[in-house]
Design a protein around this motif. Structure first.
Motif, mmCIF file in Angstrom:
data_model
loop_
_atom_site.group_PDB
_atom_site.id
_atom_site.type_symbol
_atom_site.label_atom_id
_atom_site.label_comp_id
_atom_site.label_asym_id
_atom_site.label_seq_id
_atom_site.Cartn_x
_atom_site.Cartn_y
_atom_site.Cartn_z
ATOM 1 N N ALA A 89 -3.612 3.281 8.296
ATOM 2 C CA ALA A 89 -2.925 3.823 7.120
ATOM 3 C C ALA A 89 -1.412 3.822 7.325
ATOM 4 O O ALA A 89 -0.646 3.436 6.426
ATOM 5 N N GLY A 90 -0.976 4.246 8.515
ATOM 6 C CA GLY A 90 0.457 4.234 8.796
ATOM 7 C C GLY A 90 1.035 2.835 8.792
ATOM 8 O O GLY A 90 2.121 2.588 8.248
ATOM 9 N N VAL A 91 0.300 1.884 9.372
ATOM 10 C CA VAL A 91 0.744 0.488 9.395
ATOM 11 C C VAL A 91 0.853 -0.063 7.983
ATOM 12 O O VAL A 91 1.801 -0.787 7.639
ATOM 13 N N THR A 92 -0.095 0.277 7.128
ATOM 14 C CA THR A 92 -0.083 -0.213 5.750
ATOM 15 C C THR A 92 1.136 0.303 4.991
ATOM 16 O O THR A 92 1.791 -0.453 4.257
ATOM 17 N N VAL A 93 1.459 1.562 5.163
ATOM 18 C CA VAL A 93 2.615 2.137 4.481
ATOM 19 C C VAL A 93 3.909 1.462 4.958
ATOM 20 O O VAL A 93 4.778 1.109 4.148
ATOM 21 N N VAL A 94 4.035 1.283 6.264
ATOM 22 C CA VAL A 94 5.240 0.633 6.805
ATOM 23 C C VAL A 94 5.365 -0.791 6.282
ATOM 24 O O VAL A 94 6.448 -1.240 5.871
ATOM 25 N N ASN A 95 4.255 -1.519 6.264
ATOM 26 C CA ASN A 95 4.304 -2.900 5.802
ATOM 27 C C ASN A 95 4.527 -3.002 4.298
ATOM 28 O O ASN A 95 5.043 -4.017 3.819
ATOM 29 N N LEU A 96 4.143 -1.985 3.548
ATOM 30 C CA LEU A 96 4.462 -1.982 2.126
ATOM 31 C C LEU A 96 5.966 -2.016 1.912
ATOM 32 O O LEU A 96 6.478 -2.761 1.072
ATOM 33 N N VAL A 97 6.672 -1.212 2.690
ATOM 34 C CA VAL A 97 8.129 -1.129 2.546
ATOM 35 C C VAL A 97 8.796 -2.401 3.060
ATOM 36 O O VAL A 97 9.547 -3.074 2.348
ATOM 37 N N PHE A 98 8.500 -2.746 4.307
ATOM 38 C CA PHE A 98 9.202 -3.878 4.911
ATOM 39 C C PHE A 98 8.671 -5.217 4.410
ATOM 40 O O PHE A 98 9.404 -6.210 4.389
ATOM 41 N N THR A 165 -0.688 -7.891 10.072
ATOM 42 C CA THR A 165 -0.931 -7.552 8.665
ATOM 43 C C THR A 165 0.274 -7.759 7.751
ATOM 44 O O THR A 165 0.115 -7.738 6.528
ATOM 45 N N LEU A 166 1.454 -7.977 8.313
ATOM 46 C CA LEU A 166 2.645 -8.164 7.473
ATOM 47 C C LEU A 166 2.499 -9.301 6.460
ATOM 48 O O LEU A 166 2.891 -9.149 5.300
ATOM 49 N N SER A 220 -7.496 -3.426 5.145
ATOM 50 C CA SER A 220 -8.821 -3.927 5.518
ATOM 51 C C SER A 220 -8.751 -4.774 6.788
ATOM 52 O O SER A 220 -9.652 -4.697 7.639
ATOM 53 N N ARG A 221 -7.693 -5.569 6.913
ATOM 54 C CA ARG A 221 -7.534 -6.358 8.140
ATOM 55 C C ARG A 221 -7.282 -5.441 9.332
ATOM 56 O O ARG A 221 -7.816 -5.660 10.430
ATOM 57 N N ALA A 222 -6.493 -4.395 9.131
ATOM 58 C CA ALA A 222 -6.133 -3.513 10.243
ATOM 59 C C ALA A 222 -7.342 -2.762 10.791
ATOM 60 O O ALA A 222 -7.495 -2.638 12.016
ATOM 61 N N ILE A 223 -8.218 -2.261 9.919
ATOM 62 C CA ILE A 223 -9.341 -1.462 10.429
ATOM 63 C C ILE A 223 -10.395 -2.324 11.126
ATOM 64 O O ILE A 223 -11.220 -1.790 11.869
#
Length: 292
Positions: A89-98, A165-166, A220-223
């Motif tokens: 979840a944290g990775v997804t939020v960070v990648n949304l921004v960047f 995931t980026l 989905s890829r991250a989990i």
């Protein structure tokens, strides 16, 4: 006696199709039968996706509901799911921004080496994930050349997942940015709107469906990721052991039913997240069309 010419004149004139309307037989004549295409697609989907899913469901149900429940509620399984979901979840939020920033730079700015950067974005798609883990270990391991030791930490797992995931966010947003109507932005600017207002009220609503779709794919890829975290994470129980690593442990201990049960949980989570985000994105897209 009716002449041939009169008989031909008595026949009703053929009605020309409307512009853009397919001519009779175009659906089946030009590209083949619709039913044939649907059948081929259904067979391929069944063989590649549905049959493997059915097999893993069958294996998970092999020990009955009690065995399934014990497998997914064991302390080790719950801890691995907690680590997986929180970091993902944290990775997804960070990648949304960047991811949005990277997509914006690639579509709106010109700079030397732009094509190289654009190609590098797709590198995680082509690179074997175990190679990514080796790279992370070389960069953030005990012999880190930058003095940053992240091995066996949640930060190390997070960095590895950020890497793989980026591209999902960037490639989901980039085509939409390319198709955005720049005249609307210029009109808003001419009316005195600030850059922040233009972004929030004009650009972001149009990008929201693509952002949500990219976020769902990244999550989905991250989990389900394994290769990129196997070395940098170290599978420390309760700290860096993600669910995919716990599944491997169960398989090594010959507990295939338990491994299948955890896999089903991950599949359900991925499906629900993708369904919810895409439903929200579709509704946002419809509202955007109506407002336009």
């Amino acid at each position: 006696m009716t002449s041939v010419a009169e008989a031909g004149a008595a026949q009703p004139d053929s009605v020309a199709p409307e512009p853009g309307e397919p001519t009779p037989g175009a659906r089946s004549g030009r590209y083949g039968s619709t039913s044939l295409r649907v059948g081929a697609a259904s067979i391929w989907l069944s063989v590649i996706v549905l049959l493997p899913l059915a097999a893993i469901v069958w294996q998970a149900a092999g020990g009955g509901w009690d065995a399934f429940w014990l497998a997914v509620t064991s302390n080790a399984a719950v801890e691995s799911l907690r680590v997986t979901l929180t970091i993902s979840a944290g990775v997804t939020v960070v990648n949304l921004v960047f991811g949005l920033i990277v997509a914006w730079v690639l579509t709106r700015d010109d700079f030397p080496g732009k094509r190289i950067v654009d190609s590098v974005i797709d590198l995680p798609f082509a690179l074997p994930t175990i190679v990514a883990s080796l790279v992370m270990l070389a960069l953030y391991g005990p012999a880190s050349p930058i003095g940053l030791h992240l091995q066996h930490t949640k930060w190390g797992v997070g960095v590895a997942l950020l890497f793989v995931t980026l591209p999902f966010v960037v490639r989901s947003v980039q085509p939409v940015l390319l198709e955005l109507d720049r005249e609307t932005e210029e009109a808003a600017a001419s009316l005195g709107a600030s850059n922040r207002v233009i972004f929030v009220q004009v650009i972001l609503p149009a990008l929201l469906p693509a952002l949500l779709s990219g976020a769902g794919l990244a999550f989905s890829r991250a989990i389900g990721e394994f290769g990129s975290v196997v070395l940098i994470g170290g599978a420390v129980p309760g700290e860096t052991e993600v669910s995919s690593q716990w599944i491997r442990t169960l398989i090594e201990n010959d507990d295939r039913t338990g491994a299948a049960a955890i896999s089903i949980v991950l599949l359900v989570i991925s499906f629900v997240v993708l369904l919810v985000l895409r439903t929200v994105g579709s509704r946002a897209a419809k509202r955007e069309e109506l407002s336009a």
